[in-house]
Motif scaffolding. Structure first.
Motif, mmCIF file in Angstrom:
data_model
loop_
_atom_site.group_PDB
_atom_site.id
_atom_site.type_symbol
_atom_site.label_atom_id
_atom_site.label_comp_id
_atom_site.label_asym_id
_atom_site.label_seq_id
_atom_site.Cartn_x
_atom_site.Cartn_y
_atom_site.Cartn_z
ATOM 1 N N ILE A 27 0.850 -1.186 0.000
ATOM 2 C CA ILE A 27 0.000 0.000 0.000
ATOM 3 C C ILE A 27 0.887 1.237 0.000
ATOM 4 N N GLU A 28 0.455 2.242 -0.723
ATOM 5 C CA GLU A 28 1.280 3.433 -0.935
ATOM 6 C C GLU A 28 0.947 4.575 0.018
ATOM 7 N N ASP A 29 -0.195 4.511 0.690
ATOM 8 C CA ASP A 29 -0.604 5.650 1.515
ATOM 9 C C ASP A 29 -0.409 5.423 3.010
ATOM 10 N N ALA A 30 0.378 4.398 3.375
ATOM 11 C CA ALA A 30 0.549 4.077 4.795
ATOM 12 C C ALA A 30 1.188 5.237 5.562
ATOM 13 N N ARG A 31 2.193 5.888 4.954
ATOM 14 C CA ARG A 31 2.865 6.995 5.644
ATOM 15 C C ARG A 31 1.881 8.122 5.939
ATOM 16 N N GLY A 32 1.068 8.465 4.938
ATOM 17 C CA GLY A 32 0.103 9.539 5.130
ATOM 18 C C GLY A 32 -0.921 9.211 6.199
ATOM 19 N N ARG A 33 -1.355 7.954 6.239
ATOM 20 C CA ARG A 33 -2.312 7.545 7.271
ATOM 21 C C ARG A 33 -1.729 7.745 8.665
ATOM 22 N N TYR A 34 -0.473 7.343 8.831
ATOM 23 C CA TYR A 34 0.159 7.449 10.146
ATOM 24 C C TYR A 34 0.380 8.909 10.532
ATOM 25 N N ILE A 35 0.857 9.720 9.600
ATOM 26 C CA ILE A 35 1.081 11.136 9.894
ATOM 27 C C ILE A 35 -0.231 11.793 10.337
ATOM 28 N N HIS A 36 -1.293 11.512 9.622
ATOM 29 C CA HIS A 36 -2.600 12.075 9.984
ATOM 30 C C HIS A 36 -2.996 11.628 11.387
ATOM 31 N N ALA A 37 -2.765 10.370 11.707
ATOM 32 C CA ALA A 37 -3.175 9.843 13.010
ATOM 33 C C ALA A 37 -2.398 10.482 14.156
ATOM 34 N N VAL A 38 -1.074 10.598 14.020
ATOM 35 C CA VAL A 38 -0.291 11.113 15.139
ATOM 36 C C VAL A 38 -0.574 12.591 15.386
ATOM 37 N N LYS A 39 -0.916 13.328 14.340
ATOM 38 C CA LYS A 39 -1.219 14.747 14.544
ATOM 39 C C LYS A 39 -2.495 14.951 15.366
ATOM 40 N N GLN A 40 -3.329 13.937 15.441
ATOM 41 C CA GLN A 40 -4.543 14.051 16.251
ATOM 42 C C GLN A 40 -4.222 14.081 17.741
ATOM 43 N N ALA A 41 -2.986 13.735 18.111
ATOM 44 C CA ALA A 41 -2.581 13.787 19.508
ATOM 45 C C ALA A 41 -2.366 15.221 19.992
ATOM 46 N N VAL A 42 -2.332 16.173 19.063
ATOM 47 C CA VAL A 42 -2.123 17.579 19.403
ATOM 48 C C VAL A 42 -3.455 18.321 19.297
ATOM 49 N N PRO A 43 -3.821 19.115 20.304
ATOM 50 C CA PRO A 43 -5.078 19.878 20.213
ATOM 51 C C PRO A 43 -5.129 20.698 18.929
ATOM 52 N N SER A 44 -6.318 20.816 18.358
ATOM 53 C CA SER A 44 -6.467 21.457 17.059
ATOM 54 C C SER A 44 -6.080 22.935 17.061
ATOM 55 N N ASP A 45 -6.065 23.560 18.232
ATOM 56 C CA ASP A 45 -5.708 24.980 18.296
ATOM 57 C C ASP A 45 -4.231 25.214 18.587
ATOM 58 N N VAL A 46 -3.442 24.144 18.625
ATOM 59 C CA VAL A 46 -2.006 24.266 18.922
ATOM 60 C C VAL A 46 -1.208 24.084 17.643
ATOM 61 N N ARG A 47 -0.332 25.044 17.376
ATOM 62 C CA ARG A 47 0.599 24.964 16.259
ATOM 63 C C ARG A 47 2.017 25.175 16.777
ATOM 64 N N PHE A 48 2.981 24.734 15.994
ATOM 65 C CA PHE A 48 4.381 24.822 16.404
ATOM 66 C C PHE A 48 5.124 25.964 15.709
ATOM 67 N N ASP A 49 4.392 26.929 15.178
ATOM 68 C CA ASP A 49 5.032 28.061 14.515
ATOM 69 C C ASP A 49 6.007 28.750 15.465
ATOM 70 N N GLY A 50 7.179 29.062 14.933
ATOM 71 C CA GLY A 50 8.185 29.747 15.739
ATOM 72 C C GLY A 50 9.165 28.800 16.407
ATOM 73 N N LEU A 51 8.852 27.512 16.448
ATOM 74 C CA LEU A 51 9.775 26.539 17.027
ATOM 75 C C LEU A 51 10.762 26.046 15.969
ATOM 76 N N LYS A 52 12.013 25.951 16.358
ATOM 77 C CA LYS A 52 13.017 25.322 15.507
ATOM 78 C C LYS A 52 13.399 24.006 16.167
#
Length: 445
Positions: A151-176
């Motif tokens: 399957i070719e979309d496994a990476r995308g599925r996982y990336i989408h899933a792990v990002k759900q662990a972060v509240p939707s109003d939290v972004r990492f802008d400004g972090l290096k």
């Protein structure tokens, strides 16, 4: 029953030697396949791997084993161990397999198995498969041989899933953020997930060639990420291991933040939010006494288990905990994953960093560790811990530390090593005790 194949974390060994051969892998596929052929539906197994050269060989052998007993195979290519656990459950598969030796060098490899619920197999399941490996398994009729596909979309599925662990109003802008993937399984997904949430990402260990996994990079070789954090003026460094189920962090000053500190951070935050389950944290006997004292000061408990994330997970499920892990960096956050997930844990740490507005050096060092010393003694054969001289030395050391610290002696489940750990308020006493026990073990070995 004495285990010949399964250790503390699946089956592991040197490639093309002992249990880690293509022939054995095929038999493991046949045995595990037969064990999970339950019901009348078309059966499926999900197989992932890290970036070891031998992964191609082991994958092909496992595919042959599973398909020969009538199980269909879905292959994902290189993905973290927790991604395979996730996909096994989400794809309604009967079994998941991760081909990896985690933090070991490329010459080693291993096989980790997950049940249809995405959790590692129980002792009963492993023992049942053990019994089947050395027995001849009935093969599927020609018309019932399994099919294999990638399957070719496994990476995308996982990336989408792990990002759900972060509240939707939290972004990492400004972090290096420096992200060190150990030239392993997360070399594509971890940097992508962190970048998609807004951070500036500097990558290390993202050029696997089959033989450089864990070689001078990753959570067990921190000099590279420490140097990069300081050189780049980064806010934080994230170091994963070969299969990305563990995480070690480096603050902006280049100082190490281990799993004990990360458990303290995450547990404290969840307790403040009212979402910490179980009233505390589950960790192993190797976690620092400082963590136990810190949690007690917060009105929280620390429950200890034998070494191995599967023991931690078992206690978490039994006691209703949602935070557990190991000092070595396995972070199990049951609200988001069914096994240790270094990327999920990293996102939790980065979210805390953003929300606090504090530098990593201030936020992440939650307690002062008690002086602790761990040394490994390698042996070729035999059972050094059964030697009467070693037993007597250990008894004397335990008596000396009584009420002042702890002594933990254990055989590694993945390598021919005896691990000797002591901790206490007196650093010199701790060192003396460890040296004395190590000397006794070396002599016996």
């Amino acid at each position: 029953m004495v285990r010949k194949f399964f250790g503390t974390d699946g089956i592991r060994g040197r490639t093309n030697a002992g249990v880690m051969t293509a022939a054995t892998a095929m038999r493991v596929g046949q045995a595990a396949g037969r064990h999970f052929l339950r019901g009348e539906h078309r059966h499926r197994v999900v197989i992932g791997k890290d970036t070891r050269l031998s992964g191609y060989m082991m994958e092909s052998a496992l595919v042959a084993g599973f398909t020969s007993v009538g199980m269909d195979v879905t292959m994902t290519g290189p993905l973290p161990t927790p991604a395979i656990a996730l996909l096994t459950r989400e794809m309604r598969a009967d079994l998941g397999v991760m081909i990896s030796a985690s933090h070991n060098p490329f010459e080693d490899n291993g096989i980790k198995l997950f049940g249809p619920d995405g959790f590692k197999l129980s002792d009963d399941d492993e023992l049942a498969i053990e019994a089947l490996i050395e027995a001849e398994q009935p093969l599927a009729p020609a018309a019932m041989v399994g099919r294999a596909r990638r399957i070719e979309d496994a990476r995308g599925r996982y990336i989408h899933a792990v990002k759900q662990a972060v509240p939707s109003d939290v972004r990492f802008d400004g972090l290096k953020v420096v992200v060190d993937c150990a030239n392993g399984a997360a070399y594509q997904v971890a940097p992508s997930a962190i970048w998609e949430l807004g951070a500036e990402v500097v990558t290390l260990g993202v050029d696997p060639n089959g033989t450089n996994i864990n070689d001078g990079v990753g959570s067990t070789a921190l000099d590279a990420v420490k140097d990069a954090v300081v050189r780049e003026g980064a806010d934080i460094g994230i170091a994963l291991d070969g299969d990305a189920d563990r995480l070690i962090v480096v603050d902006e000053k280049g100082q190490t933040v281990d799993g004990d500190q990360l458990m303290a951070l995450i547990a404290t935050r969840l307790a403040e939010e009212g979402t910490l389950a179980g009233g505390g944290v589950v960790a192993t006997v190797m976690s620092n006494l400082g963590l136990e004292r810190y949690l007690a000061g917060q009105g929280l408990t620390l429950e200890r288990t034998k070494v191995g994330d599967r023991h931690v997970l078992a206690r978490m499920r039994e006691g209703g905990f949602n935070v557990g892990g190991e000092q070595s960096g396995h972070m199990i956050l049951l609200d988001h994953a069914t096994t240790g997930d270094g990327t999920v844990a990293a996102l939790q740490v980065l979210a805390s960093l953003v929300q606090s507005g504090k530098p990593a050096s201030e936020l992440l060092h939650m307690f002062e560790p008690v002086p602790q010393l761990l040394r490994n003694v390698r042996y070729d054969d035999g059972a050094p811990l059964a030697d009467e001289r070693v037993k007597a030395c250990i008894a004397d050391a335990e008596a000396e530390l009584m009420g002042k610290g702890r002594l933990v002696i254990r055989a590694s489940g993945t390598e021919p090593l005896i691990r000797v750990m002591a901790e206490g308020d007196d650093a010199q006493q701790v060192e003396r005790v460890v040296e004395r026990v190590c000397a006794a073990v070396s002599e016996a070995a």
